[in-house]
Design an enzyme around this catalytic site. Sequence first.
Site, PDB file in Angstrom:
ATOM      1  N   TYR A 164       0.239  40.828 -22.125  1.00 52.53           N
ATOM      2  CA  TYR A 164       0.621  40.569 -20.721  1.00 52.53           C
ATOM      3  C   TYR A 164      -0.461  39.733 -20.038  1.00 52.53           C
ATOM      4  CZ  TYR A 164       2.367  41.521 -15.962  1.00 52.53           C
ATOM      5  OH  TYR A 164       2.846  41.403 -14.670  1.00 52.53           O
TER       6      TYR A 164
HETATM    7  N1  NAD Z   1       4.846  45.249  -9.838  1.00 52.47           N
HETATM    8  C1  NAD Z   1       3.597  44.822 -10.045  1.00 52.47           C
HETATM    9  O1  NAD Z   1       2.603  45.564  -9.845  1.00 52.47           O
HETATM   10  C2  NAD Z   1       3.352  43.415 -10.483  1.00 52.47           C
HETATM   11  C3  NAD Z   1       2.041  42.932 -10.441  1.00 52.47           C
HETATM   12  C4  NAD Z   1       1.800  41.622 -10.839  1.00 52.47           C
HETATM   13  C5  NAD Z   1       2.853  40.822 -11.251  1.00 52.47           C
HETATM   14  N2  NAD Z   1       4.114  41.332 -11.306  1.00 52.47           N
HETATM   15  C6  NAD Z   1       5.189  40.434 -11.751  1.00 52.47           C
HETATM   16  O2  NAD Z   1       6.185  40.416 -10.753  1.00 52.47           O
HETATM   17  C7  NAD Z   1       7.416  40.006 -11.349  1.00 52.47           C
HETATM   18  C8  NAD Z   1       8.528  40.901 -10.865  1.00 52.47           C
HETATM   19  O3  NAD Z   1       8.319  42.200 -11.375  1.00 52.47           O
HETATM   20  P1  NAD Z   1       8.604  43.519 -10.524  1.00 52.47           P
HETATM   21  O4  NAD Z   1       7.320  44.204 -10.362  1.00 52.47           O
HETATM   22  O5  NAD Z   1       9.438  43.201  -9.340  1.00 52.47           O
HETATM   23  O6  NAD Z   1       9.386  44.388 -11.610  1.00 52.47           O
HETATM   24  P2  NAD Z   1      10.928  44.719 -11.793  1.00 52.47           P
HETATM   25  O7  NAD Z   1      11.030  45.301 -13.143  1.00 52.47           O
HETATM   26  O8  NAD Z   1      11.434  45.481 -10.626  1.00 52.47           O
HETATM   27  O9  NAD Z   1      11.602  43.280 -11.752  1.00 52.47           O
HETATM   28  C9  NAD Z   1      11.592  42.394 -12.851  1.00 52.47           C
HETATM   29  C10 NAD Z   1      12.876  41.628 -12.817  1.00 52.47           C
HETATM   30  O10 NAD Z   1      12.908  40.706 -13.917  1.00 52.47           O
HETATM   31  C11 NAD Z   1      14.126  40.905 -14.587  1.00 52.47           C
HETATM   32  N3  NAD Z   1      14.025  40.480 -15.970  1.00 52.47           N
HETATM   33  C12 NAD Z   1      13.252  41.015 -16.948  1.00 52.47           C
HETATM   34  N4  NAD Z   1      13.479  40.348 -18.092  1.00 52.47           N
HETATM   35  C13 NAD Z   1      14.384  39.385 -17.818  1.00 52.47           C
HETATM   36  C14 NAD Z   1      15.019  38.384 -18.579  1.00 52.47           C
HETATM   37  N5  NAD Z   1      14.764  38.222 -19.885  1.00 52.47           N
HETATM   38  N6  NAD Z   1      15.911  37.555 -17.972  1.00 52.47           N
HETATM   39  C15 NAD Z   1      16.182  37.694 -16.657  1.00 52.47           C
HETATM   40  N7  NAD Z   1      15.636  38.634 -15.897  1.00 52.47           N
HETATM   41  C16 NAD Z   1      14.744  39.467 -16.472  1.00 52.47           C
HETATM   42  C17 NAD Z   1      14.402  42.392 -14.438  1.00 52.47           C
HETATM   43  O11 NAD Z   1      15.727  42.723 -14.726  1.00 52.47           O
HETATM   44  C18 NAD Z   1      14.082  42.541 -12.971  1.00 52.47           C
HETATM   45  O12 NAD Z   1      15.118  42.019 -12.161  1.00 52.47           O
HETATM   46  C19 NAD Z   1       7.175  40.007 -12.842  1.00 52.47           C
HETATM   47  O13 NAD Z   1       6.938  38.667 -13.283  1.00 52.47           O
HETATM   48  C20 NAD Z   1       5.917  40.833 -13.009  1.00 52.47           C
HETATM   49  O14 NAD Z   1       5.213  40.498 -14.181  1.00 52.47           O
HETATM   50  C21 NAD Z   1       4.388  42.595 -10.917  1.00 52.47           C
END
Ligand code: NAD
Length: 260
Positions: A164
């Site tokens: 990651y």
């Molecule tokens: N939540 C955190 O603490 C955090 C911190 C840093 C970065 N992020 C990043 O934020 C972004 C959103 O994540 P989140 O925290 O909202 O989590 P989440 O799991 O709620 O949302 C992720 C979304 O991506 C979708 N997804 C996953 N694989 C997919 C694919 N192959 N095709 C299409 N859609 C797909 C999921 O269905 C979901 O809608 C991600 O890129 C994650 O790496 C999150």
Amino acid sequence: MLGDLDSQGLLRGKTVMVTGASSGIGRAAARLFAAQGAAVVVMARREAHLRALAAEITEDGGRAGVAVGDVTRPEDVRRAVSMAVDAFGGLNAAFNNAGWGTVGTTLHETDDAVYEQIMDVNVRGVWNCLKYQIPAMMKQETGGSIVNTCSIAGAFATGALAPYVAAKHAVLGLTRAAAAEYGAHGIRVNALMVGTTRTELVEQAMKKIPDLESAAGARAVIQRMADPLEVARAAGWLCSDQSSFVTGGAVPVDGGCSAV
Ligand SMILES: NC(=O)c1ccc[n+]([C@@H]2O[C@H](COP(=O)([O-])OP(=O)(O)OC[C@H]3O[C@@H](n4cnc5c(N)ncnc54)[C@H](O)[C@@H]3O)[C@@H](O)[C@H]2O)c1
């Protein structure tokens, strides 16, 4: 809950594609961008979630198109970009936010399949988006703005899984390369360096590491997790013309984690 300032028309007249819109940050962003006046094309794999989101947006007077698909599949991404152009007249901005990670293993304990999925969703997913969004934006005199969801793990070994950390570093690399190549075409590309945010991804991680919440709070200056809307607001600003001189940036929304 959106506040008054969120419906001031920051994105009026724009079409914005949002990936990973079925939950978390992407869902909050789609709702916010629609409230700010954008037509949104929402993409993710879970159709029922996307249909419910689009219904909420249209009930509130907004415009939304549903593109069910997987960002790792070029054809699905191409279809979502075409929907923006065919249904709403163009693609002005994109929030490439779909991502996936997990926690709980050191590098040598991590399965190859986990490595592959993390790389595929986070890196190939953004790659596919850039490949189809950029030509659509190049056809427009107005260019466009692309925002890729990165992470503090895109700059530091935060304790997230090694693949990651590597994947999010790659997202920042793609962001900078695309910004450099397409600035002359009026296309801006930025990365959001997101800190720990209360979403499905983190709820899953907390099942394996219960003290994740207190650890995240301890690392930040603002000692709590972000709400997805706080991240979405920064993405909305980067998608809008208000950020017209910002490109190639690694914009922190991390509660001050990277400052200390
Ligand atoms: N939540 C955190 O603490 C955090 C911190 C840093 C970065 N992020 C990043 O934020 C972004 C959103 O994540 P989140 O925290 O909202 O989590 P989440 O799991 O709620 O949302 C992720 C979304 O991506 C979708 N997804 C996953 N694989 C997919 C694919 N192959 N095709 C299409 N859609 C797909 C999921 O269905 C979901 O809608 C991600 O890129 C994650 O790496 C999150």
